[in-house]
Design a protein around this motif. Structure first.
Motif, PDB file in Angstrom:
ATOM      1  N   PRO A 132      25.315 -32.512   6.173  1.00  0.00           N
ATOM      2  CA  PRO A 132      26.482 -31.987   6.883  1.00  0.00           C
ATOM      3  C   PRO A 132      26.575 -32.657   8.249  1.00  0.00           C
ATOM      4  CG  PRO A 132      25.125 -30.213   5.992  1.00  0.00           C
ATOM      5  CD  PRO A 132      24.324 -31.475   5.865  1.00  0.00           C
ATOM      6  N   THR A 133      27.784 -32.955   8.689  1.00  0.00           N
ATOM      7  CA  THR A 133      27.955 -33.671   9.957  1.00  0.00           C
ATOM      8  C   THR A 133      27.238 -32.978  11.099  1.00  0.00           C
ATOM      9  OG1 THR A 133      30.121 -34.407   9.207  1.00  0.00           O
ATOM     10  CG2 THR A 133      29.655 -34.622  11.545  1.00  0.00           C
ATOM     11  N   GLY A 134      27.345 -31.656  11.161  1.00  0.00           N
ATOM     12  CA  GLY A 134      26.759 -30.919  12.272  1.00  0.00           C
ATOM     13  C   GLY A 134      25.255 -30.901  12.282  1.00  0.00           C
ATOM     14  N   GLU A 135      24.623 -31.361  11.193  1.00  0.00           N
ATOM     15  CA  GLU A 135      23.165 -31.338  11.125  1.00  0.00           C
ATOM     16  C   GLU A 135      22.539 -32.595  11.697  1.00  0.00           C
ATOM     17  OE1 GLU A 135      20.115 -31.431   7.514  1.00  0.00           O
ATOM     18  OE2 GLU A 135      21.232 -29.543   7.569  1.00  0.00           O
ATOM     19  N   VAL A 136      23.302 -33.651  11.858  1.00  0.00           N
ATOM     20  CA  VAL A 136      22.751 -34.872  12.441  1.00  0.00           C
ATOM     21  C   VAL A 136      22.424 -34.591  13.910  1.00  0.00           C
ATOM     22  CG1 VAL A 136      23.154 -37.301  12.943  1.00  0.00           C
ATOM     23  CG2 VAL A 136      24.135 -36.278  10.880  1.00  0.00           C
ATOM     24  N   PRO A 137      21.156 -34.728  14.328  1.00  0.00           N
ATOM     25  CA  PRO A 137      20.801 -34.392  15.712  1.00  0.00           C
ATOM     26  C   PRO A 137      21.640 -35.163  16.722  1.00  0.00           C
ATOM     27  CG  PRO A 137      18.831 -34.704  14.382  1.00  0.00           C
ATOM     28  CD  PRO A 137      19.984 -35.155  13.540  1.00  0.00           C
ATOM     29  N   THR A 138      22.083 -34.466  17.738  1.00  0.00           N
ATOM     30  CA  THR A 138      22.925 -35.088  18.761  1.00  0.00           C
ATOM     31  C   THR A 138      22.243 -36.284  19.398  1.00  0.00           C
ATOM     32  OG1 THR A 138      23.958 -32.952  19.239  1.00  0.00           O
ATOM     33  CG2 THR A 138      24.160 -34.669  20.913  1.00  0.00           C
ATOM     34  N   ARG A 139      20.945 -36.182  19.644  1.00  0.00           N
ATOM     35  CA  ARG A 139      20.222 -37.261  20.324  1.00  0.00           C
ATOM     36  C   ARG A 139      20.069 -38.491  19.441  1.00  0.00           C
ATOM     37  NH1 ARG A 139      13.978 -35.527  21.136  1.00  0.00           N
ATOM     38  NH2 ARG A 139      13.985 -37.603  22.038  1.00  0.00           N
ATOM     39  N   HIS A 140      20.350 -38.346  18.128  1.00  0.00           N
ATOM     40  CA  HIS A 140      20.213 -39.483  17.216  1.00  0.00           C
ATOM     41  C   HIS A 140      21.535 -40.180  16.927  1.00  0.00           C
ATOM     42  CE1 HIS A 140      16.335 -37.652  15.263  1.00  0.00           C
ATOM     43  NE2 HIS A 140      16.153 -38.043  16.512  1.00  0.00           N
ATOM     44  N   ARG A 141      22.634 -39.614  17.329  1.00  0.00           N
ATOM     45  CA  ARG A 141      23.921 -40.111  16.857  1.00  0.00           C
ATOM     46  C   ARG A 141      24.236 -41.527  17.337  1.00  0.00           C
ATOM     47  NH1 ARG A 141      27.581 -34.535  16.900  1.00  0.00           N
ATOM     48  NH2 ARG A 141      26.260 -33.471  15.345  1.00  0.00           N
ATOM     49  N   ALA A 142      23.621 -41.944  18.422  1.00  0.00           N
ATOM     50  CA  ALA A 142      23.842 -43.317  18.880  1.00  0.00           C
ATOM     51  C   ALA A 142      22.981 -44.321  18.123  1.00  0.00           C
ATOM     52  CB  ALA A 142      23.545 -43.421  20.380  1.00  0.00           C
ATOM     53  N   PHE A 143      22.030 -43.819  17.302  1.00  0.00           N
ATOM     54  CA  PHE A 143      21.070 -44.723  16.668  1.00  0.00           C
ATOM     55  C   PHE A 143      21.110 -44.659  15.145  1.00  0.00           C
ATOM     56  CE2 PHE A 143      19.243 -42.842  20.576  1.00  0.00           C
ATOM     57  CZ  PHE A 143      19.487 -43.925  21.414  1.00  0.00           C
ATOM     58  N   VAL A 144      22.052 -43.928  14.582  1.00  0.00           N
ATOM     59  CA  VAL A 144      22.193 -43.859  13.127  1.00  0.00           C
ATOM     60  C   VAL A 144      23.540 -44.434  12.720  1.00  0.00           C
ATOM     61  CG1 VAL A 144      20.716 -41.823  12.920  1.00  0.00           C
ATOM     62  CG2 VAL A 144      23.191 -41.530  13.162  1.00  0.00           C
ATOM     63  N   THR A 145      23.643 -44.780  11.453  1.00  0.00           N
ATOM     64  CA  THR A 145      24.913 -45.166  10.862  1.00  0.00           C
ATOM     65  C   THR A 145      25.413 -43.983  10.046  1.00  0.00           C
ATOM     66  OG1 THR A 145      24.269 -47.485  10.748  1.00  0.00           O
ATOM     67  CG2 THR A 145      26.092 -46.786   9.336  1.00  0.00           C
ATOM     68  N   VAL A 146      26.603 -43.507  10.354  1.00  0.00           N
ATOM     69  CA  VAL A 146      27.177 -42.352   9.661  1.00  0.00           C
ATOM     70  C   VAL A 146      28.406 -42.809   8.900  1.00  0.00           C
ATOM     71  CG1 VAL A 146      28.190 -40.055   9.919  1.00  0.00           C
ATOM     72  CG2 VAL A 146      26.322 -40.774  11.431  1.00  0.00           C
TER      73      VAL A 146
END
Length: 258
Positions: free
Chosen positions: A209-223
């Motif tokens: 779920p989109t909301g489960e991706v940790p905020t601190r990781h969003r700059a380092f993952v591909t979604v």
């Protein structure tokens, strides 16, 4: 996009905790582990042979932590410990526990040889030049995960009790402020540890779920937006260890931030 909309996230290690049923489902449905609640409120899963037990700390909607203990015989003192902090992707915990449960009857003698370090090296993980004294670290290609091997001897009882650093540690995020970590003491069977290393280094993607991706990781993952309606994949099979000797195509490493 709604916060619960499913997306595909990579790499797995930064995708968030995922579905805890990936951990408990195979143990109870396939391998006959029983579950009880401890006086402290944790849920404990015990193997039929009573030589391995998994404790789940946390309940409700919050992320949970997991601890696995291995025993030489029922009622003995713990021989080894593996622990997964809250926030550890369920696929990584499940990769360890599923292979552990499947191989208890043979003591994992029928599994192919391999080491976590060799699996990670084959996937492009390199020695970290900034390893602390007394440790040997392997750094992920993207610079946001470490596999740590503690060097030297420590008292066994203190290590199992968590009073001294574990022999092997997986850390996602920076070494000083990891988002989650998993620890494995001396005596942990290598097949489930190799399976966990395969999941730890898995580039993904996995469904979240989109909301489960940790905020601190969003700059380092591909979604990626998911359009398949599929289910998240299960943990990697240990048989993949032999294929892991072929290097995977990975993005160029970026500078690690401390």
């Amino acid at each position: 996009m709604p916060s619960a909309a499913p997306v595909l996230v990579q790499p797995l290690r930064l995708a968030g905790p995922g579905d805890r049923r990936l951990v408990t489902g195979p143990l109870t449905a396939l391998h006959g582990w029983s579950s009880t609640r401890t006086p402290e409120g944790a849920i404990r899963f015990t193997s039929p042979c009573r030589t391995a037990a998994l404790s789940m700390d946390g309940d409700g909607g919050s992320p949970v932590a997991w601890t696995v203990h291995g025993y030489t015989r029922p009622g003995a003192e713990p021989l080894w410990r593996a622990s997964f902090s809250s926030g550890t992707p369920a696929e990584i915990t499940a990769a360890f526990t599923t292979v552990l449960a499947a191989g208890l009857h043979s003591r994992h003698y029928d599994y192919p040889p391999g080491t976590p370090a060799s699996v990670l090296a084959a996937r492009g993980w390199v020695p970290d030049r900034e390893s602390r004294r007394g440790f040997h670290d392997q750094l992920s290609p993207d610079g946001w995960a470490l596999y740590r091997h503690r060097l030297g001897h420590q008292p066994h009882e203190e290590e199992v009790a968590g009073l001294v650093p574990a022999t092997w540690t997986m850390l996602a995020g920076t070494p000083r402020f990891p988002s989650w970590h998993a620890e494995f003491t001396a005596g942990v069977p290598f097949p489930p540890l190799v399976s966990a290393a395969l999941a730890f280094s898995d580039p993904g993607p996995v469904l979240r779920p989109t909301g489960e991706v940790p905020t601190r990781h969003r700059a380092f993952v591909t979604v990626l937006r998911d359009s398949s309606g599929g289910r998240p994949p299960g943990p990697p099979r240990l048989a993949e260890a032999s294929a892991a000797h072929l290097p995977l195509s990975r993005p160029a490493p970026t500078a690690r931030r401390r």
